[in-house]
Write an enzyme that holds these catalytic residues in place. Structure first.
Site, short mmCIF file in Angstrom:
data_model
loop_
_atom_site.label_atom_id
_atom_site.label_comp_id
_atom_site.label_asym_id
_atom_site.label_seq_id
_atom_site.Cartn_x
_atom_site.Cartn_y
_atom_site.Cartn_z
N ASN A 88 38.72 42.98 30.37
CA ASN A 88 38.90 42.96 31.63
C ASN A 88 37.70 43.18 32.76
O ASN A 88 38.12 43.22 33.93
CB ASN A 88 40.04 43.93 32.39
CG ASN A 88 40.36 44.26 33.58
OD1 ASN A 88 41.06 43.29 34.24
ND2 ASN A 88 40.01 45.04 34.45
N SER A 139 41.72 36.65 33.55
CA SER A 139 41.09 35.21 33.98
C SER A 139 41.11 35.14 35.44
O SER A 139 41.18 36.28 36.18
CB SER A 139 41.82 34.00 33.34
OG SER A 139 41.07 32.95 33.76
N TYR A 153 31.16 31.92 38.35
CA TYR A 153 32.36 32.81 38.26
C TYR A 153 33.46 32.09 37.92
O TYR A 153 34.10 32.41 36.86
CB TYR A 153 32.70 33.61 39.44
CG TYR A 153 33.89 34.28 39.30
CD1 TYR A 153 34.07 35.53 38.61
CD2 TYR A 153 35.12 33.98 39.88
CE1 TYR A 153 35.03 36.41 38.49
CE2 TYR A 153 36.44 35.00 39.93
CZ TYR A 153 36.30 36.13 39.00
OH TYR A 153 37.55 36.80 38.88
N LYS A 157 35.26 32.07 33.91
CA LYS A 157 36.72 32.31 33.79
C LYS A 157 37.35 31.02 32.94
O LYS A 157 38.64 31.04 31.98
CB LYS A 157 37.35 32.40 35.19
CG LYS A 157 36.96 33.84 35.57
CD LYS A 157 37.20 35.03 34.68
CE LYS A 157 37.00 36.18 35.51
NZ LYS A 157 37.40 37.54 34.60
N VAL A 184 44.22 40.37 44.30
CA VAL A 184 44.38 41.76 43.99
C VAL A 184 43.82 42.64 44.97
O VAL A 184 42.72 42.34 45.18
CB VAL A 184 44.51 42.27 42.82
CG1 VAL A 184 44.88 43.52 42.72
CG2 VAL A 184 45.42 41.40 41.46
N THR A 186 41.26 44.88 45.51
CA THR A 186 40.62 45.56 44.56
C THR A 186 38.92 45.62 45.21
O THR A 186 39.04 44.99 46.27
CB THR A 186 40.31 44.79 43.18
OG1 THR A 186 39.84 43.47 43.45
CG2 THR A 186 41.51 44.82 42.49
#
Length: 257
Positions: A88, A139, A153, A157, A184, A186
């Protein structure tokens, strides 16, 4: 979906966001976790809340590939088994156009997002074959969609998705699933809005700013709990798939949040 047997799971990226939500879900249900973090202090709260009987922390940077074998040894020495790996962790850097980015910057990004994952997977496979365990890869939608400056990035992924496909063929006794968690709320999203927006197109920067402003971001618990449940009881027929966290085939792993 019922969860009965206590599982032993290695989890990376647990200090915040989705990873922290995964950790809380699993520990609150008496599963045992080996957490890999760059520093122990970032995970002290999990240690304090759930106790040393349930949590082991391995401090170090995952670009040190030797951490993978150490994590497996901790799981087997402490609890006698290993049931799952949740990969993760990751970095968005370098956020630059390909024309402006050095090969060394891409190498560093891939070492964090891909090569460390390969090191972890290679280390856990002997144990997971014995338990017919699971590997869950966090992912991103960037694996299949392009954003200016996100080349490293997104490509990394996409590699994780292909690793899941490959493992489904090479390791039939281990279930490997790649999960797209959605957008999300975050720390990474904050960095996208406040730092990386300067390297992105105006359209993409406005999109992510609007998601925060309009309440369009998911809570970490939404995809986090799905990933946690897949680590405990993901089904063999899902192996090799790249699935949205809220995909219909994952209905039994979802909950109202």
């Amino acid at each position: 979906m019922t969860e009965t047997q206590e599982m032993v799971i290695i989890l990376t990226g647990a200090s915040r966001g989705i990873g922290q939500a995964i950790a809380h879900y699993l520990l609150s249900r008496s599963h045992k976790l080996v957490l890999i973090s760059r520093n122990h202090a970032a995970l002290d709260q999990l240690h304090y809340q759930y106790g040393s009987d349930s949590v082991e922390v391995l401090a170090g940077d995952l670009s040190d590939f030797s951490l993978a074998a150490k994590a497996v040894d901790i799981a087997n020495d402490r609890w006698g088994r290993l049931d799952a790996l949740v990969v993760n962790h990751g970095t968005l850097d370098p956020v630059k156009k390909i024309a402006d980015c050095s090969p060394e910057e891409w190498r560093k990004g891939f070492d964090i997002n891909v090569t460390s994952a390969v090191a972890l997977i290679r280390a856990v496979l002997p144990s997971l074959r014995k338990t017919r365990g699971r590997i869950i890869l966090t992912s991103s939608g960037a694996a299949i969609n392009a954003y200016q400056g996100w080349g490293c990035y997104g490509a990394s992924k996409a590699v994780l998705n292909h690793i899941a496909l490959t493992l489904a063929v090479e390791e039939p006794d281990v279930t490997t699933i790649s999960v797209r968690p959605g957008v999300v709320d975050t720390e990474m999203q904050r960095e996208i809005r406040e730092v990386h927006n300067k390297s992105m197109s105006e359209k993409d920067a406005a999109k992510f700013l609007g998601l925060k402003k309009d309440g369009g971001l998911l809570k970490p618990e939404q995809p986090g709990h799905v990933i946690a449940k897949l680590a405990v009881s993901g089904k063999t027929e899902l192996s090799g798939k790249f699935l949205n966290w809220n995909d219909g085939v994952l209905a039994e792993f979802q909950e109202a949040l």
